[in-house]
Design a protein around this motif. Sequence first.
Motif, PDB file in Angstrom:
ATOM      1  N   VAL A  54       0.850  -1.181   0.000  1.00  9.88           N
ATOM      2  CA  VAL A  54       0.000   0.000   0.000  1.00  9.88           C
ATOM      3  C   VAL A  54       0.892   1.240   0.000  1.00  9.88           C
ATOM      4  CG1 VAL A  54      -1.982  -1.098   1.113  1.00  9.88           C
ATOM      5  CG2 VAL A  54      -0.243   0.001   2.520  1.00  9.88           C
ATOM      6  N   PHE A  55       0.341   2.326  -0.497  1.00 10.15           N
ATOM      7  CA  PHE A  55       1.084   3.576  -0.607  1.00 10.15           C
ATOM      8  C   PHE A  55       0.728   4.505   0.535  1.00 10.15           C
ATOM      9  CE2 PHE A  55       1.243   1.745  -4.724  1.00 10.15           C
ATOM     10  CZ  PHE A  55       2.453   2.143  -5.256  1.00 10.15           C
ATOM     11  N   VAL A  56       1.739   5.205   1.063  1.00 15.26           N
ATOM     12  CA  VAL A  56       1.520   6.205   2.101  1.00 15.26           C
ATOM     13  C   VAL A  56       2.465   7.383   1.840  1.00 15.26           C
ATOM     14  CG1 VAL A  56       3.151   5.160   3.739  1.00 15.26           C
ATOM     15  CG2 VAL A  56       1.317   6.638   4.588  1.00 15.26           C
ATOM     16  N   PRO A  57       1.934   8.615   1.894  1.00 12.32           N
ATOM     17  CA  PRO A  57       2.795   9.788   1.697  1.00 12.32           C
ATOM     18  C   PRO A  57       3.842   9.909   2.803  1.00 12.32           C
ATOM     19  CG  PRO A  57       0.478  10.390   1.488  1.00 12.32           C
ATOM     20  CD  PRO A  57       0.528   8.994   2.047  1.00 12.32           C
ATOM     21  N   LEU A  58       4.982  10.468   2.449  1.00 16.40           N
ATOM     22  CA  LEU A  58       6.062  10.661   3.412  1.00 16.40           C
ATOM     23  C   LEU A  58       6.110  12.084   3.954  1.00 16.40           C
ATOM     24  CD1 LEU A  58       8.846   8.525   1.730  1.00 16.40           C
ATOM     25  CD2 LEU A  58       7.579   8.023   3.849  1.00 16.40           C
ATOM     26  N   ASP A  59       5.105  12.913   3.602  1.00 13.75           N
ATOM     27  CA  ASP A  59       5.026  14.253   4.196  1.00 13.75           C
ATOM     28  C   ASP A  59       4.952  14.117   5.709  1.00 13.75           C
ATOM     29  OD1 ASP A  59       5.125  15.720   1.905  1.00 13.75           O
ATOM     30  OD2 ASP A  59       2.966  16.058   1.767  1.00 13.75           O
ATOM     31  N   ASP A  60       5.766  14.862   6.397  1.00 11.07           N
ATOM     32  CA  ASP A  60       5.799  14.885   7.864  1.00 11.07           C
ATOM     33  C   ASP A  60       6.178  13.540   8.488  1.00 11.07           C
ATOM     34  OD1 ASP A  60       5.085  17.613   7.906  1.00 11.07           O
ATOM     35  OD2 ASP A  60       2.959  17.075   7.718  1.00 11.07           O
ATOM     36  N   ALA A  61       6.781  12.652   7.720  1.00  7.26           N
ATOM     37  CA  ALA A  61       7.246  11.376   8.282  1.00  7.26           C
ATOM     38  C   ALA A  61       8.440  11.633   9.190  1.00  7.26           C
ATOM     39  CB  ALA A  61       7.630  10.403   7.172  1.00  7.26           C
ATOM     40  N   VAL A  62       8.559  10.802  10.221  1.00  7.59           N
ATOM     41  CA  VAL A  62       9.648  10.911  11.187  1.00  7.59           C
ATOM     42  C   VAL A  62      10.350   9.564  11.247  1.00  7.59           C
ATOM     43  CG1 VAL A  62      10.225  11.279  13.611  1.00  7.59           C
ATOM     44  CG2 VAL A  62       8.386  12.607  12.556  1.00  7.59           C
ATOM     45  N   VAL A  70       4.558   7.666  10.045  1.00  6.71           N
ATOM     46  CA  VAL A  70       3.884   8.471   9.035  1.00  6.71           C
ATOM     47  C   VAL A  70       2.755   9.264   9.687  1.00  6.71           C
ATOM     48  CG1 VAL A  70       4.524   6.955   7.123  1.00  6.71           C
ATOM     49  CG2 VAL A  70       2.377   6.544   8.354  1.00  6.71           C
ATOM     50  N   ALA A  71       2.292  10.287   8.991  1.00 11.67           N
ATOM     51  CA  ALA A  71       1.299  11.214   9.554  1.00 11.67           C
ATOM     52  C   ALA A  71      -0.133  10.839   9.192  1.00 11.67           C
ATOM     53  CB  ALA A  71       1.606  12.623   9.068  1.00 11.67           C
ATOM     54  N   PHE A  72      -0.377   9.560   8.935  1.00 11.65           N
ATOM     55  CA  PHE A  72      -1.704   9.105   8.536  1.00 11.65           C
ATOM     56  C   PHE A  72      -2.107   7.913   9.388  1.00 11.65           C
ATOM     57  CE2 PHE A  72       0.183  11.297   5.019  1.00 11.65           C
ATOM     58  CZ  PHE A  72      -0.836  12.115   4.583  1.00 11.65           C
ATOM     59  N   PRO A  73      -3.408   7.811   9.734  1.00 12.95           N
ATOM     60  CA  PRO A  73      -3.850   6.694  10.580  1.00 12.95           C
ATOM     61  C   PRO A  73      -3.772   5.345   9.845  1.00 12.95           C
ATOM     62  CG  PRO A  73      -5.722   8.071   9.959  1.00 12.95           C
ATOM     63  CD  PRO A  73      -4.486   8.744   9.435  1.00 12.95           C
ATOM     64  N   LYS A  74      -3.534   4.313  10.633  1.00 16.44           N
ATOM     65  CA  LYS A  74      -3.389   2.956  10.118  1.00 16.44           C
ATOM     66  C   LYS A  74      -4.571   2.555   9.232  1.00 16.44           C
ATOM     67  CE  LYS A  74      -2.891  -1.787  11.813  1.00 16.44           C
ATOM     68  NZ  LYS A  74      -2.668  -2.600  13.012  1.00 16.44           N
ATOM     69  N   ALA A  75      -5.790   2.854   9.647  1.00 19.32           N
ATOM     70  CA  ALA A  75      -6.978   2.458   8.886  1.00 19.32           C
ATOM     71  C   ALA A  75      -6.978   3.087   7.496  1.00 19.32           C
ATOM     72  CB  ALA A  75      -8.245   2.823   9.644  1.00 19.32           C
ATOM     73  N   LEU A  76      -6.592   4.347   7.398  1.00 20.69           N
ATOM     74  CA  LEU A  76      -6.552   5.020   6.099  1.00 20.69           C
ATOM     75  C   LEU A  76      -5.486   4.411   5.203  1.00 20.69           C
ATOM     76  CD1 LEU A  76      -7.606   7.366   4.321  1.00 20.69           C
ATOM     77  CD2 LEU A  76      -5.800   8.776   5.339  1.00 20.69           C
ATOM     78  N   VAL A  77      -4.334   4.142   5.768  1.00 13.69           N
ATOM     79  CA  VAL A  77      -3.228   3.573   4.986  1.00 13.69           C
ATOM     80  C   VAL A  77      -3.605   2.187   4.469  1.00 13.69           C
ATOM     81  CG1 VAL A  77      -0.816   2.820   5.028  1.00 13.69           C
ATOM     82  CG2 VAL A  77      -1.489   4.920   6.215  1.00 13.69           C
ATOM     83  N   LYS A  78      -4.198   1.364   5.294  1.00  9.32           N
ATOM     84  CA  LYS A  78      -4.540  -0.004   4.881  1.00  9.32           C
ATOM     85  C   LYS A  78      -5.609  -0.028   3.796  1.00  9.32           C
ATOM     86  CE  LYS A  78      -2.696  -2.931   8.273  1.00  9.32           C
ATOM     87  NZ  LYS A  78      -2.761  -4.285   8.674  1.00  9.32           N
ATOM     88  N   HIS A 100      -6.648   9.296  -2.823  1.00  4.56           N
ATOM     89  CA  HIS A 100      -6.938   8.605  -1.568  1.00  4.56           C
ATOM     90  C   HIS A 100      -6.537   9.455  -0.360  1.00  4.56           C
ATOM     91  CE1 HIS A 100      -7.645   5.251   1.132  1.00  4.56           C
ATOM     92  NE2 HIS A 100      -6.466   5.497   1.686  1.00  4.56           N
ATOM     93  N   TYR A 101      -5.468  10.207  -0.497  1.00  7.80           N
ATOM     94  CA  TYR A 101      -4.983  11.054   0.600  1.00  7.80           C
ATOM     95  C   TYR A 101      -5.359  12.528   0.400  1.00  7.80           C
ATOM     96  CZ  TYR A 101      -2.372   6.980   2.065  1.00  7.80           C
ATOM     97  OH  TYR A 101      -2.028   5.713   2.489  1.00  7.80           O
ATOM     98  N   SER A 102      -6.277  12.794  -0.517  1.00  6.64           N
ATOM     99  CA  SER A 102      -6.735  14.158  -0.826  1.00  6.64           C
ATOM    100  C   SER A 102      -5.581  15.067  -1.231  1.00  6.64           C
ATOM    101  CB  SER A 102      -7.492  14.763   0.363  1.00  6.64           C
ATOM    102  OG  SER A 102      -8.595  13.966   0.685  1.00  6.64           O
ATOM    103  N   LEU A 103      -4.645  14.524  -1.980  1.00  9.78           N
ATOM    104  CA  LEU A 103      -3.516  15.293  -2.493  1.00  9.78           C
ATOM    105  C   LEU A 103      -3.783  15.628  -3.951  1.00  9.78           C
ATOM    106  CD1 LEU A 103      -0.577  13.145  -1.060  1.00  9.78           C
ATOM    107  CD2 LEU A 103      -1.436  15.319  -0.167  1.00  9.78           C
TER     108      LEU A 103
END
Length: 118
Positions: A54-62, A70-78, A100-103
Amino acid sequence: MIGAADIREWRGHAVVDEADHRIGTLESVYVETASDQAFFATVTVGLPTRHRLVFVPLDDAVVGPGYVRVAFPKALVKQAPSIGTDDVLPAEDEPAVFAHYSLEYTPGAGGERRLARR
């Protein structure tokens, strides 16, 4: 923003959400073709016999010791668009990942794809 070279060192480490819930394992990084900056990560999720990426943005990743938060909840990412573990994101599927991430999705000036796997 985390540099592509830096994040690649974390391949195989845990990916967690903002509440430290484990999402999966970092598999690869997709960079923006125009800037070569890390933009999305693929995360291995699913059952041992039915893995997918699955894809997840790296904006604000630590990046921490042994994890990437990552700055997104698990449910959204899955629920994000996914590909098989041996696949690469087709150009025609890029807009769905962004949506999916409103980008906002804008292809390159010549119509080229926006993401490339590194």
